[in-house]
Design an enzyme around this catalytic site. Structure first.
Site, short mmCIF file in Angstrom:
data_model
loop_
_atom_site.label_atom_id
_atom_site.label_comp_id
_atom_site.label_asym_id
_atom_site.label_seq_id
_atom_site.Cartn_x
_atom_site.Cartn_y
_atom_site.Cartn_z
N SER A 165 31.58 8.39 15.47
CA SER A 165 31.01 7.06 15.63
C SER A 165 29.63 6.93 15.01
CB SER A 165 30.92 6.73 17.13
OG SER A 165 30.22 5.51 17.34
N TYR A 213 29.60 1.11 11.21
CA TYR A 213 29.12 -0.23 11.48
C TYR A 213 28.27 -0.64 10.28
CZ TYR A 213 30.57 -0.16 16.39
OH TYR A 213 31.29 -0.12 17.55
N THR A 270 34.40 -0.81 11.04
CA THR A 270 34.69 -1.66 12.18
C THR A 270 34.31 -3.10 11.86
OG1 THR A 270 34.46 0.11 13.80
CG2 THR A 270 34.14 -2.12 14.60
N ARG A 330 29.56 -8.71 27.43
CA ARG A 330 30.01 -7.64 28.31
C ARG A 330 29.33 -7.78 29.67
NH1 ARG A 330 29.71 -2.88 23.64
NH2 ARG A 330 31.11 -3.94 22.19
N LYS A 362 38.99 -1.51 10.69
CA LYS A 362 39.38 -1.44 12.11
C LYS A 362 39.04 -2.75 12.80
CE LYS A 362 38.54 1.48 16.20
NZ LYS A 362 37.88 0.52 17.10
N HIS A 386 39.09 -3.52 19.95
CA HIS A 386 37.92 -2.79 20.47
C HIS A 386 38.08 -2.49 21.95
CE1 HIS A 386 34.05 -1.68 18.54
NE2 HIS A 386 33.64 -1.49 19.79
N GLY A 393 44.23 0.15 24.80
CA GLY A 393 45.18 0.14 25.91
C GLY A 393 45.99 1.41 26.07
#
Length: 425
Positions: free
Chosen positions: A131, A155, A181, A190, A300, A324, A357
């Site tokens: 990441s 990113y 991404t 959030r 992504k 995400h 998921g």
């Protein structure tokens, strides 16, 4: 151990044999128990950041619920004595259709962060997607991975010199691909993080790639000094400043005392918050990234078939169907529900990966049967990391792979290629 023939029975037997002597798995096997144990082990801030999603958490719930709508129909009297989980991705043979998804700020789960994750990935040969928001510089993670495969998740910063520097570093550490991404050009709403008022990056957590980057450090060093009045200090503010100084010293090679006296730690955080992302990018900008690297480029965050078409038209080498993990848009389409349409549009022209998921080996089987070439696993291995570091990550990965192997065998499937749409009701 390695992921070889009969891995499911091997791991299953190991657990049952230990049970004879009264030993139970230190890291729970059942997904909901794993999640509950991790929640007890993690701080409120860490749990909110890792487990939380956008808004009312409806997309997080939709991602997991979608798997229940696709039922496996097993076939009988098929010789599955020998089963193989091996598959090929980007020209490399991997032991199972599984990768570790890129997840940032791993120091919130365990102090060993990427070091522990890379050791676990290396022990099993499972590719790790490193990441941009790592707690450890990519070079250190790569050294820990050894020869194990790695991809680099990017990113796209608003500062192009930082983007180019990240890409060059990703090439230098032997990345198999750049994974861009697309869905985080703005930070999602959030609610759990907001209720705690906690953004780890504002405390210099999860920005090791930036603090160790020469282009970013030059940018931060030239940032004008803030003219805003300094608020009256609080205990929380002092802790944040100490965190900034500690992280800055660690990844820039200075001393903690020097960093504590320097304006650079705070300037670095402010610079990061300024340049983290950008919302003006379009498909045409991929050409600029292609000029920076000869590595394969994956995108992504694709959910719509038209975006899959545009991605291919603009020369991508693969894509990841992902929302995400439900962290960006509340009430969005479940990633699994988006997968078949994207697979149909791509029609085998480039690899299609999947995340969001996934909680079990049976979930991996369903996603592959719906057309995914490989699956990225996220939250479960972070829960394992929080519970037992390297051993916890490895346990979670082994359990997912074991269930995938046994699911295939019980369904009458001897290889990953046999996981096809007609296996599902």
């Amino acid at each position: 151990m390695s992921i070889g023939p009969g891995v499911g029975r091997t791991i299953q037997s190991r657990i049952y044999r230990a049970g004879v002597f009264g030993h139970r798995p230190g890291v729970p096997v059942e997904p909901s128990e794993l999640e509950a144990a991790a929640r007890r082990a993690m701080s409120k801030q860490a749990w909110a950041y890792v487990a939380g999603g956008a808004g009312q958490q409806r997309t997080v719930a939709a991602n997991t619920a979608a798997f229940a709508r696709h039922r496996i129909v097993p076939r009988m009297f098929v010789d599955v004595t020998t089963r193989s989980l091996e598959t090929t991705l980007l020209g490399r043979t991997i032991p199972a259709p599984l990768l570790l998804a890129p997840i940032g700020v791993l120091e919130m789960a365990h102090p060993d962060a990427e070091y522990a994750v890379a050791r676990a990935a290396r022990s099993l040969g499972i590719p790790m997607v490193i990441s941009t928001q790592g707690s450890v510089p990519m070079e250190d993670t790569a050294r820990t991975l050894g020869e194990s495969p790695r991809l680099y998740q990017l990113y796209w910063s608003s500062d192009e010199t930082v983007v180019r520097s990240f890409v060059e570093r990703a090439e230098a550490i032997g990345s198999d691909a750049i994974v861009v991404t697309l869905d985080t050009h703005l930070l999602g709403w959030r609610t759990r993080d907001l209720d705690l008022g906690y953004l780890p990056f504002a405390r210099a957590e999860g920005i090791a790639q930036y603090l160790s980057d020469p282009a970013f450090r030059e940018l931060a060093a030239t940032r004008p000094a803030s003219t805003e009045a300094t608020p009256r200090p609080t205990v929380a503010a002092v802790r944040a400043l100490l965190s900034m100084a500690r992280h800055h010293a660690r990844w820039t090679g200075g001393s903690f005392r020097e960093s504590l006296r320097s304006p650079l730690p705070r300037a670095s955080v402010e610079t990061f918050l300024d340049v983290f992302s950008r919302s003006d990018l379009t498909w045409a900008d991929l050409a600029r990234l292609r000029e920076m690297t000869s590595l394969p480029i994956l995108v992504k965050g694709v959910q719509h078939p038209d975006d899959a078409r545009l991605a291919i038209e603009h020369g991508v080498d693969g894509l990841v169907v992902s929302n995400h993990g439900g962290r960006q848009i509340d009430n969005a389409i479940a990633s699994l529900d988006a997968l078949p349409g994207v697979v149909a549009e791509v029609a085998g022209r480039v690899p299609v990966l999947f995340d969001s998921g996934v909680r079990s080996g049976a979930d991996v089987a369903v996603a592959v049967a719906l057309g995914a070439d490989a699956v990225l696993l996220g939250r479960p291995w972070v829960y394992g990391l929080a519970l037992a570091g390297e051993a916890g990550v490895r346990s979670v990965l082994e359990n997912v792979v074991a269930e995938l192997d046994l699911t295939m065998g019980l369904a009458g499937v001897g290889s990953v290629k046999g996981l096809t749409r007609d296996l599902l009701a």
